[in-house]
Structure formats: C-alpha cells, structure tokens
Design an enzyme around this catalytic site. Structure first.
Site, PDB file in Angstrom:
ATOM      1  N   LYS A  14      21.995   7.992 -71.300  1.00 51.05           N
ATOM      2  CA  LYS A  14      23.097   8.236 -71.752  1.00 51.05           C
ATOM      3  C   LYS A  14      24.092   7.681 -72.477  1.00 51.05           C
ATOM      4  O   LYS A  14      24.748   6.799 -73.498  1.00 51.05           O
ATOM      5  CB  LYS A  14      23.436   9.715 -71.493  1.00 51.05           C
ATOM      6  CG  LYS A  14      22.405  10.173 -71.199  1.00 51.05           C
ATOM      7  CD  LYS A  14      23.193  12.267 -70.978  1.00 51.05           C
ATOM      8  CE  LYS A  14      23.833  12.155 -69.376  1.00 51.05           C
ATOM      9  NZ  LYS A  14      22.287  11.648 -68.278  1.00 51.05           N
ATOM     10  N   ARG A  89      27.307  20.304 -70.389  1.00 50.93           N
ATOM     11  CA  ARG A  89      25.932  20.473 -70.024  1.00 50.93           C
ATOM     12  C   ARG A  89      25.701  22.213 -69.158  1.00 50.93           C
ATOM     13  O   ARG A  89      24.621  22.885 -68.666  1.00 50.93           O
ATOM     14  CB  ARG A  89      26.425  19.313 -68.229  1.00 50.93           C
ATOM     15  CG  ARG A  89      26.007  18.294 -68.537  1.00 50.93           C
ATOM     16  CD  ARG A  89      26.311  17.882 -66.983  1.00 50.93           C
ATOM     17  NE  ARG A  89      25.808  17.171 -66.216  1.00 50.93           N
ATOM     18  CZ  ARG A  89      25.549  15.455 -66.597  1.00 50.93           C
ATOM     19  NH1 ARG A  89      26.624  15.159 -67.158  1.00 50.93           N
ATOM     20  NH2 ARG A  89      25.263  14.827 -66.010  1.00 50.93           N
ATOM     21  N   ARG A 128      19.155   1.853 -60.327  1.00 51.94           N
ATOM     22  CA  ARG A 128      20.835   1.472 -60.477  1.00 51.94           C
ATOM     23  C   ARG A 128      21.366   1.188 -59.300  1.00 51.94           C
ATOM     24  O   ARG A 128      22.551   1.102 -58.315  1.00 51.94           O
ATOM     25  CB  ARG A 128      21.410   2.526 -61.082  1.00 51.94           C
ATOM     26  CG  ARG A 128      22.387   1.608 -61.676  1.00 51.94           C
ATOM     27  CD  ARG A 128      22.861   2.592 -63.252  1.00 51.94           C
ATOM     28  NE  ARG A 128      23.100   4.545 -62.268  1.00 51.94           N
ATOM     29  CZ  ARG A 128      23.416   5.273 -62.877  1.00 51.94           C
ATOM     30  NH1 ARG A 128      23.790   5.838 -64.255  1.00 51.94           N
ATOM     31  NH2 ARG A 128      23.067   6.479 -62.654  1.00 51.94           N
ATOM     32  N   ARG A 134      25.842   3.137 -57.059  1.00 53.44           N
ATOM     33  CA  ARG A 134      26.806   4.749 -57.900  1.00 53.44           C
ATOM     34  C   ARG A 134      26.368   5.214 -56.362  1.00 53.44           C
ATOM     35  O   ARG A 134      25.634   5.725 -56.228  1.00 53.44           O
ATOM     36  CB  ARG A 134      26.321   5.134 -59.232  1.00 53.44           C
ATOM     37  CG  ARG A 134      27.292   5.872 -59.035  1.00 53.44           C
ATOM     38  CD  ARG A 134      26.754   6.002 -61.267  1.00 53.44           C
ATOM     39  NE  ARG A 134      26.608   7.283 -61.390  1.00 53.44           N
ATOM     40  CZ  ARG A 134      26.163   8.254 -62.112  1.00 53.44           C
ATOM     41  NH1 ARG A 134      26.221   7.258 -63.381  1.00 53.44           N
ATOM     42  NH2 ARG A 134      26.202   9.205 -62.280  1.00 53.44           N
ATOM     43  N   ARG A 145      20.366  16.421 -59.419  1.00 50.18           N
ATOM     44  CA  ARG A 145      20.451  16.380 -59.811  1.00 50.18           C
ATOM     45  C   ARG A 145      19.676  17.042 -61.087  1.00 50.18           C
ATOM     46  O   ARG A 145      20.166  17.451 -61.878  1.00 50.18           O
ATOM     47  CB  ARG A 145      21.377  14.508 -60.862  1.00 50.18           C
ATOM     48  CG  ARG A 145      22.766  15.196 -59.675  1.00 50.18           C
ATOM     49  CD  ARG A 145      22.769  13.105 -59.522  1.00 50.18           C
ATOM     50  NE  ARG A 145      22.976  12.050 -60.397  1.00 50.18           N
ATOM     51  CZ  ARG A 145      22.615  10.866 -60.279  1.00 50.18           C
ATOM     52  NH1 ARG A 145      22.429   9.991 -59.767  1.00 50.18           N
ATOM     53  NH2 ARG A 145      22.970  10.423 -61.462  1.00 50.18           N
TER      54      ARG A 145
END
Ligand code: AP5
Ligand code: MG
Length: 190
Positions: A14, A89, A128, A134, A145
């Site tokens: 996204k 969401r 990542r 992160r 998630r």
C-alpha cells in the site's frame, strides 16, 4: 476530486504504491499508519495511546481514527485528490469515510485491493523489520496483524464490491508492473 483507497493486508504494498501514485498524479497521501508512527515518535498523548494498540497489532478505536483522518483530510488545500492508505480498516470506518466525503460533496472514486499470498507478506515484512526496524515487523506481531486483517478488515472487500468501485490487483508482480496496472485504471477514471 479523485479519492482513491489503497487496500490490502500488511505488507501488500500500500505504502509503496501510494508513493508512486502521488508522484504520477499529484494527489495527497494519507497513511493512517504513518500518522500514528509520527505521533509515537513525538511521544504525544495520541502517540502513547497508538503505541498500546500498534505494538499488539491491534486496531486503534474507530472513533479516534476517524477524527484523526478528518483532521488530516481537511488540512489539504486545493487538492487534486487523496489516496487513503490503511484506511478504512473496518466497516464502521468505511461508513464514516463515506459520510465525511458526502458532507464535503465528494465520494470514493475507486478501491484497489492488492492481493498477495500470505507467505510472501511474511517474507517482505520480516525483511523490512530487519532492515528498518519498524517495531511491529516481528513474526509475533505480524501474525496478529494478519489475524486482525482477516477478521476485521476483509469484510470491506464485499462492501466495496457492492458499491461497484472495487478493483482487484495482483500484488505479487514487480513494483513497476503493479504501478502501471493501477495507473491505467486511474487514467480511465480521469
Ligand atoms: P499500517 O502502517 O497501515 O501497516 P499495515 O497495514 O500493517 O501495512 P504496512 O505498512 O506494513 O504494509 P504496506 O501494505 O504499506 O506495504 P509496503 O508498501 O510498506 O498500520 C500499522 C498499524 O497502525 C496497524 O497495525 C494498526 O495498529 C494501526 N492503524 C493504521 N491504520 C489504522 C486504521 N485505519 N484503524 C485502526 N488502526 C490503524 O511494503 C512492505 C514491504 O514490501 C516493503 O519493504 C516494500 O519495499 C516491499 N514491497 C512492496 N511492494 C513489493 C513488491 N511488489 N514486490 C516485492 N516487495 C515489495
Ligand atoms: Mg504502509
């Protein structure tokens, strides 16, 4: 005004595609995840609340998220359009977005659903996490998630199909391939 929703599971691309669309079409970008991470970094009250939820892979309460979104949206002046990344969401957020836009004489133009197989999502996010650190990119939180995505967010697919603005995108190709597919659809809308 062009109001684009970019939708998909964690790691589906996204943010990556939003940056490309901003560059190509000159629209503004709202990433609710980026807004929350900025607040966490600044250690604001909102940031403290956000941290409690994001660190657990859970969603921030709808009412709070909606009010943040409206504030950011109204901050854009003379905008050509907006790309909504990571919002809505939940069905409640989709209803709130519809009402917020209607109050401003607008509507959602298109919803792009980036579909990526779950094993690929896990590989991207673990990578990542190692590279950028992160905080929610660790295996345990990624699984949470993904569960939240399946239970609370996927009902939006049917919701937007019913509105006739749903566009399925294969999110597994190269970044360039996906950008050009999305770009062609936007050009047709314009
Ligand atoms: P948010 O920041 O929105 O995170 P997310 O949905 O989990 O998605 P990501 O940002 O991790 O992935 P992405 O789809 O943007 O993919 P990206 O382009 O980065 O939300 C974080 C948290 O904030 C939530 O868990 C929740 O707590 C809270 N929150 C946010 N919005 C909320 C809301 N509306 N309501 C309530 N709570 C909310 O790509 C991922 C990686 O893959 C990158 O490294 C990228 O380089 C790579 N990549 C991208 N495309 C490709 C490709 N085609 N091929 C190979 N690699 C690729
Ligand atoms: Mg993102």
């Amino acid at each position: 005004m062009l109001n684009i929703i970019i939708f998909g599971a964690p790691g589906s691309g996204k943010g990556t595609q939003s940056d490309r669309i901003v560059e190509k079409f000159g629209v503004n970008h709202i990433s609710t995840g980026d807004v929350l991470r900025a607040e966490i970094k600044k250690e604001t009250e909102l940031g403290k609340t956000a941290q409690e939820y994001t660190s657990q892979g859970q969603l921030i309460p709808d009412a709070l998220m909606v009010s943040i979104l409206a504030k950011v949206f109204d901050g854009f002046k003379d905008s050509k359009g907006v790309i909504f990344d990571g919002f809505p969401r939940t069905i409640a957020q989709a209803e709130a977005l519809k009402n917020m836009l209607a109050e401003r004489g607008q509507m959602v133009s298109v919803m792009f659903d980036l579909e990526v197989p779950e094993d690929e999502l896990m590989i991207r996010l673990i990578k990542r996490g190692k590279e950028s650190g992160r905080a929610d990119d660790n295996e345990e939180t990624i699984k949470k998630r993904l569960n939240v995505y399946h239970s609370q967010t996927t009902p939006l697919i049917d919701w937007y199909k019913k509105k006739g603005i749903y566009q399925h995108i294969n999110g597994k190709g190269t970044i360039d391939e996906i950008t050009s597919e999305i770009g062609e659809i936007i050009k047709n809308i314009l």
